[in-house]
Design a protein around this motif. Structure first.
Motif, PDB file in Angstrom:
ATOM      1  N   ARG A  24       0.862  -1.190   0.000  1.00 38.04           N
ATOM      2  CA  ARG A  24       0.000   0.000   0.000  1.00 38.04           C
ATOM      3  C   ARG A  24       0.888   1.227   0.000  1.00 38.04           C
ATOM      4  O   ARG A  24       1.880   1.274   0.722  1.00 38.04           O
ATOM      5  N   PRO A  25       0.510   2.205  -0.741  1.00 35.66           N
ATOM      6  CA  PRO A  25       1.341   3.406  -0.742  1.00 35.66           C
ATOM      7  C   PRO A  25       1.220   4.120   0.607  1.00 35.66           C
ATOM      8  O   PRO A  25       0.193   4.067   1.267  1.00 35.66           O
ATOM      9  N   GLY A  26       2.276   4.794   1.073  1.00 34.37           N
ATOM     10  CA  GLY A  26       2.258   5.539   2.333  1.00 34.37           C
ATOM     11  C   GLY A  26       1.368   6.762   2.223  1.00 34.37           C
ATOM     12  O   GLY A  26       0.875   7.098   1.143  1.00 34.37           O
ATOM     13  N   TRP A  27       1.161   7.404   3.375  1.00 35.79           N
ATOM     14  CA  TRP A  27       0.336   8.614   3.371  1.00 35.79           C
ATOM     15  C   TRP A  27       1.088   9.729   2.668  1.00 35.79           C
ATOM     16  O   TRP A  27       2.285   9.933   2.873  1.00 35.79           O
ATOM     17  N   SER A  28       0.336  10.466   1.935  1.00 34.33           N
ATOM     18  CA  SER A  28       0.930  11.623   1.259  1.00 34.33           C
ATOM     19  C   SER A  28       1.158  12.726   2.292  1.00 34.33           C
ATOM     20  O   SER A  28       0.535  12.722   3.366  1.00 34.33           O
ATOM     21  N   PRO A  29       2.012  13.674   2.041  1.00 30.38           N
ATOM     22  CA  PRO A  29       2.230  14.776   2.991  1.00 30.38           C
ATOM     23  C   PRO A  29       0.938  15.515   3.331  1.00 30.38           C
ATOM     24  O   PRO A  29       0.728  15.934   4.461  1.00 30.38           O
ATOM     25  N   GLY A  30       0.043  15.653   2.368  1.00 31.18           N
ATOM     26  CA  GLY A  30      -1.238  16.332   2.618  1.00 31.18           C
ATOM     27  C   GLY A  30      -2.089  15.576   3.638  1.00 31.18           C
ATOM     28  O   GLY A  30      -2.708  16.165   4.516  1.00 31.18           O
ATOM     29  N   LYS A  31      -2.111  14.223   3.500  1.00 30.30           N
ATOM     30  CA  LYS A  31      -2.882  13.414   4.452  1.00 30.30           C
ATOM     31  C   LYS A  31      -2.273  13.490   5.845  1.00 30.30           C
ATOM     32  O   LYS A  31      -2.971  13.532   6.852  1.00 30.30           O
ATOM     33  N   LYS A  32      -0.948  13.493   5.907  1.00 33.03           N
ATOM     34  CA  LYS A  32      -0.276  13.580   7.203  1.00 33.03           C
ATOM     35  C   LYS A  32      -0.602  14.903   7.890  1.00 33.03           C
ATOM     36  O   LYS A  32      -0.876  14.957   9.086  1.00 33.03           O
ATOM     37  N   ALA A  34      -3.265  16.799   7.368  1.00 31.33           N
ATOM     38  CA  ALA A  34      -4.687  16.790   7.734  1.00 31.33           C
ATOM     39  C   ALA A  34      -4.911  15.962   9.003  1.00 31.33           C
ATOM     40  O   ALA A  34      -5.651  16.370   9.906  1.00 31.33           O
ATOM     41  N   ALA A  35      -4.253  14.806   9.099  1.00 35.64           N
ATOM     42  CA  ALA A  35      -4.402  13.964  10.293  1.00 35.64           C
ATOM     43  C   ALA A  35      -3.850  14.675  11.522  1.00 35.64           C
ATOM     44  O   ALA A  35      -4.446  14.628  12.607  1.00 35.64           O
ATOM     45  N   GLY A  36      -2.710  15.352  11.367  1.00 34.15           N
ATOM     46  CA  GLY A  36      -2.140  16.108  12.482  1.00 34.15           C
ATOM     47  C   GLY A  36      -3.062  17.237  12.923  1.00 34.15           C
ATOM     48  O   GLY A  36      -3.223  17.504  14.112  1.00 34.15           O
ATOM     49  N   ALA A  37      -3.683  17.918  11.975  1.00 34.63           N
ATOM     50  CA  ALA A  37      -4.606  19.006  12.312  1.00 34.63           C
ATOM     51  C   ALA A  37      -5.828  18.479  13.055  1.00 34.63           C
ATOM     52  O   ALA A  37      -6.289  19.088  14.020  1.00 34.63           O
ATOM     53  N   VAL A  38      -6.367  17.339  12.632  1.00 28.96           N
ATOM     54  CA  VAL A  38      -7.513  16.731  13.313  1.00 28.96           C
ATOM     55  C   VAL A  38      -7.128  16.338  14.742  1.00 28.96           C
ATOM     56  O   VAL A  38      -7.859  16.605  15.703  1.00 28.96           O
ATOM     57  N   ALA A  39      -5.966  15.727  14.902  1.00 25.82           N
ATOM     58  CA  ALA A  39      -5.510  15.337  16.240  1.00 25.82           C
ATOM     59  C   ALA A  39      -5.333  16.559  17.133  1.00 25.82           C
ATOM     60  O   ALA A  39      -5.737  16.557  18.300  1.00 25.82           O
ATOM     61  N   ALA A  40      -4.754  17.630  16.618  1.00 25.34           N
ATOM     62  CA  ALA A  40      -4.572  18.854  17.400  1.00 25.34           C
ATOM     63  C   ALA A  40      -5.909  19.454  17.802  1.00 25.34           C
ATOM     64  O   ALA A  40      -6.083  19.937  18.928  1.00 25.34           O
ATOM     65  N   ALA A  41      -6.885  19.426  16.891  1.00 28.95           N
ATOM     66  CA  ALA A  41      -8.216  19.954  17.202  1.00 28.95           C
ATOM     67  C   ALA A  41      -8.883  19.129  18.301  1.00 28.95           C
ATOM     68  O   ALA A  41      -9.524  19.680  19.201  1.00 28.95           O
ATOM     69  N   ILE A  42      -8.719  17.815  18.263  1.00 26.42           N
ATOM     70  CA  ILE A  42      -9.302  16.951  19.299  1.00 26.42           C
ATOM     71  C   ILE A  42      -8.666  17.245  20.653  1.00 26.42           C
ATOM     72  O   ILE A  42      -9.355  17.385  21.663  1.00 26.42           O
TER      73      ILE A  42
END
Length: 164
Positions: A24-32, A34-42
């Motif tokens: 499976r291809p790794g996460w793209s920088p954009g996905k990383k 976005a995931a970091g922003a969601v975690a920070a918001a939580i």
């Protein structure tokens, strides 16, 4: 007669390890990001919720009434009368009575107080506790009770007792 044929399978031997799954291809920088922003918001939202739950819109009144009860409207210091248990200082406990009310009868050895709700009680007092009191004064009494005798441990002016 025809003989059934076994289904054809690619060269796979019974018990052999399965073929590896495609990578499976790794996460793209954009996905990383976005995931970091969601975690920070939580985390920020959780922190804000904890802060809001531990904060109060009412102010804390540091004044205390008889027996260390919090004063102010709605606190125990605003109570008209009641019982509570405290340490006796020797590893045991003692039940105390507290009443705020008007002095309706007064002598050198006893006083009767009547609260706004009509509750009335007579307390044994010392002559020193009676000094400066008069019928009609608003007081706060803290007492211990043994049988039917309530003995005042403190008698204070209603304002000095943390009422407010």
């Amino acid at each position: 007669m025809t003989t059934p044929q076994a289904p054809s399978t690619p060269d796979q031997t019974w018990g052999a390890a399965p073929a590896p799954a495609p990578a499976r291809p790794g996460w793209s920088p954009g996905k990383k990001i976005a995931a970091g922003a969601v975690a920070a918001a939580i985390v920020a939202g959780g922190g804000a919720a904890i802060w809001a739950a531990s904060s109060s819109s009412t102010t804390t009144n540091s004044a205390t009434g008889p027996g260390g009860m919090p004063g102010g409207p709605g606190g125990l210091g605003a109570a008209l009368h009641g019982e509570y248990v405290s340490s006796d200082g020797n590893g045991g406990y003692v039940t105390k009575i507290m009443q705020t009310g008007e002095v309706t009868e007064l002598s050198a050895t006893s006083l009767t107080a009547k609260s706004d709700d009509g509750f009335s009680k007579t307390y044994t007092i010392t002559s020193a506790q009676a000094t400066g009191l008069a019928t009609g004064d608003t007081i706060t009494v803290v007492a211990t009770e043994s049988g039917t005798t309530a003995t005042a441990t403190s008698v204070t002016d209603g304002e000095a007792g943390g009422q407010g």
